[in-house]
Scaffold this active site. Structure first.
Site, mmCIF file in Angstrom:
data_model
loop_
_atom_site.group_PDB
_atom_site.id
_atom_site.type_symbol
_atom_site.label_atom_id
_atom_site.label_comp_id
_atom_site.label_asym_id
_atom_site.label_seq_id
_atom_site.Cartn_x
_atom_site.Cartn_y
_atom_site.Cartn_z
ATOM 1 N N LYS A 15 -41.995 90.409 5.127
ATOM 2 C CA LYS A 15 -42.540 89.664 6.376
ATOM 3 C C LYS A 15 -42.553 89.744 7.668
ATOM 4 O O LYS A 15 -42.401 88.597 7.896
ATOM 5 C CB LYS A 15 -44.202 88.972 5.545
ATOM 6 N N ARG A 21 -40.916 83.905 -1.291
ATOM 7 C CA ARG A 21 -40.964 85.586 -0.232
ATOM 8 C C ARG A 21 -40.537 84.749 1.620
ATOM 9 O O ARG A 21 -39.513 85.814 1.906
ATOM 10 C CB ARG A 21 -42.370 85.920 -0.106
ATOM 11 N N GLU A 75 -50.667 100.731 1.492
ATOM 12 C CA GLU A 75 -52.297 99.922 1.583
ATOM 13 C C GLU A 75 -52.455 99.306 3.001
ATOM 14 O O GLU A 75 -52.826 100.403 3.451
ATOM 15 C CB GLU A 75 -51.293 98.209 1.987
#
Ligand code: PXG
Length: 287
Positions: free
Chosen positions: A151, A52, A184
């Site tokens: 991220k 990721r 989220e």
């Protein structure tokens, strides 16, 4: 013993592990990161986190100056050098120092940083009794502006929502997306249980595809629970039988109240508790 931080290939005492004030990570939040748990000296789902990290970097056109294999080794070495048994790893890659301007071509030397330390967890009581959250008025970044799947070092969107949560006395806050759908929480993914089915927003809701989220979906399927990634609105959350959050820091944490409304019986539900136990076992390599 002083904490040793990995920075650009070297393990340095934390006081000496510093970055340039011209680093675009500081100036513009231009960089990417990962937060990873260590359980019994084992770096949990390290492959998934490294993957990721490289995907986040690719999405922002940041070339990480080492291979994923070397990154994996750097994490393991930093964890060992600090004698971490149960703890937390923060992986950071910044754009590097450059001119005062957005142009990435005027930057050089991306900084690769690995910190291995302990982690502050939610109090045990929240796991036993369940937590209360609110819906923040701050919506999640529009995916057309900045994909939530990256991220990145720019967490202001989530920080503003988190402030709303803490102002209301809650440790987490739910964020909706630009369409008003459930996305989220500020640092956790959200799941609900309705009539025995486990439901969570899909990646197209504009969320970070949490590694804990993926693990929990897998564990649920293995336990014979039907799992659906689908569009959810606040109404679905309010009338859910059970609600819980997942994240590297939180693991699986029950939610029993949102916006003043009690979820289900007001106590952590059976599927939530079962998945929490399954996750704990999995994290400790007992599965
Ligand atoms: N959504 C967001 C916005 C996150 O930042 C998650 C979901 C859960 O993803 P994982 O892959 O962890 O299951 C996150 C994760 C920290 C910290 O120090 C934040 C996260 C993870 C670890 C530490 O604030 N966020």
């Amino acid at each position: 013993m002083s904490v040793k931080v990995f920075i650009n290939g070297k393990l340095l005492p934390k006081e000496q592990a510093v970055v340039n004030v011209y680093d675009h990570g500081l100036l513009y939040g231009d960089g990417v990161f990962e937060g990873i748990r260590v359980y019994s000296k084992n770096v949990f789902l390290l492959k998934e986190h490294v993957e990721r990290l490289y995907e986040s970097a690719k999405a922002i056109r940041l070339e990480i100056p080492m291979t994923p294999e070397a990154m994996t080794k750097a994490v393991q070495e930093t964890v060992a050098a600090n004698g971490i048994v149960d703890g937390y790893v923060r992986l950071v890659v910044t754009r590097g120092a450059g001119a005062l301007g957005l142009d990435i071509r005027k930057t050089s030397d991306p900084q690769v940083i690995v910190i291995a330390d302990t982690i502050t967890l939610y109090p045990d009581e929240l796991y036993e009794k369940g937590m209360a959250i609110i819906t923040a008025s701050t919506i999640r970044n529009h995916p057309g502006a900045l994909s939530a799947r990256i991220k990145s070092l720019n967490y202001l969107n989530n920080i503003l929502a988190k402030i709303e949560g803490t102002d209301a006395g809650c440790a987490e806050a739910l964020m909706l997306n630009h369409k008003g759908e459930v996305a989220e929480c500020t640092g956790d993914n959200i799941f609900l249980v309705k009539n025995g089915v486990l439901k969570t927003p899909g990646p197209d809701a504009g969320i970070l595809e949490g590694i804990t989220r993926n693990a929990v979906m897998q564990l649920a399927r293995e336990a014979g629970i039907t799992v659906q990634e689908c569009t959810l609105i606040r109404h679905d959350v309010y009338v859910a039988d059970e609600l819980f959050l997942t994240g590297t820091a939180a693991e699986v944490i029950p939610v029993v109240k949102i916006d003043g409304r009690v979820i289900g019986a007001g106590t952590p539900g059976p599927i939530t508790q079962d998945l929490r136990q399954r996750f704990k076992k999995f994290a400790r390599g007992e599965k």
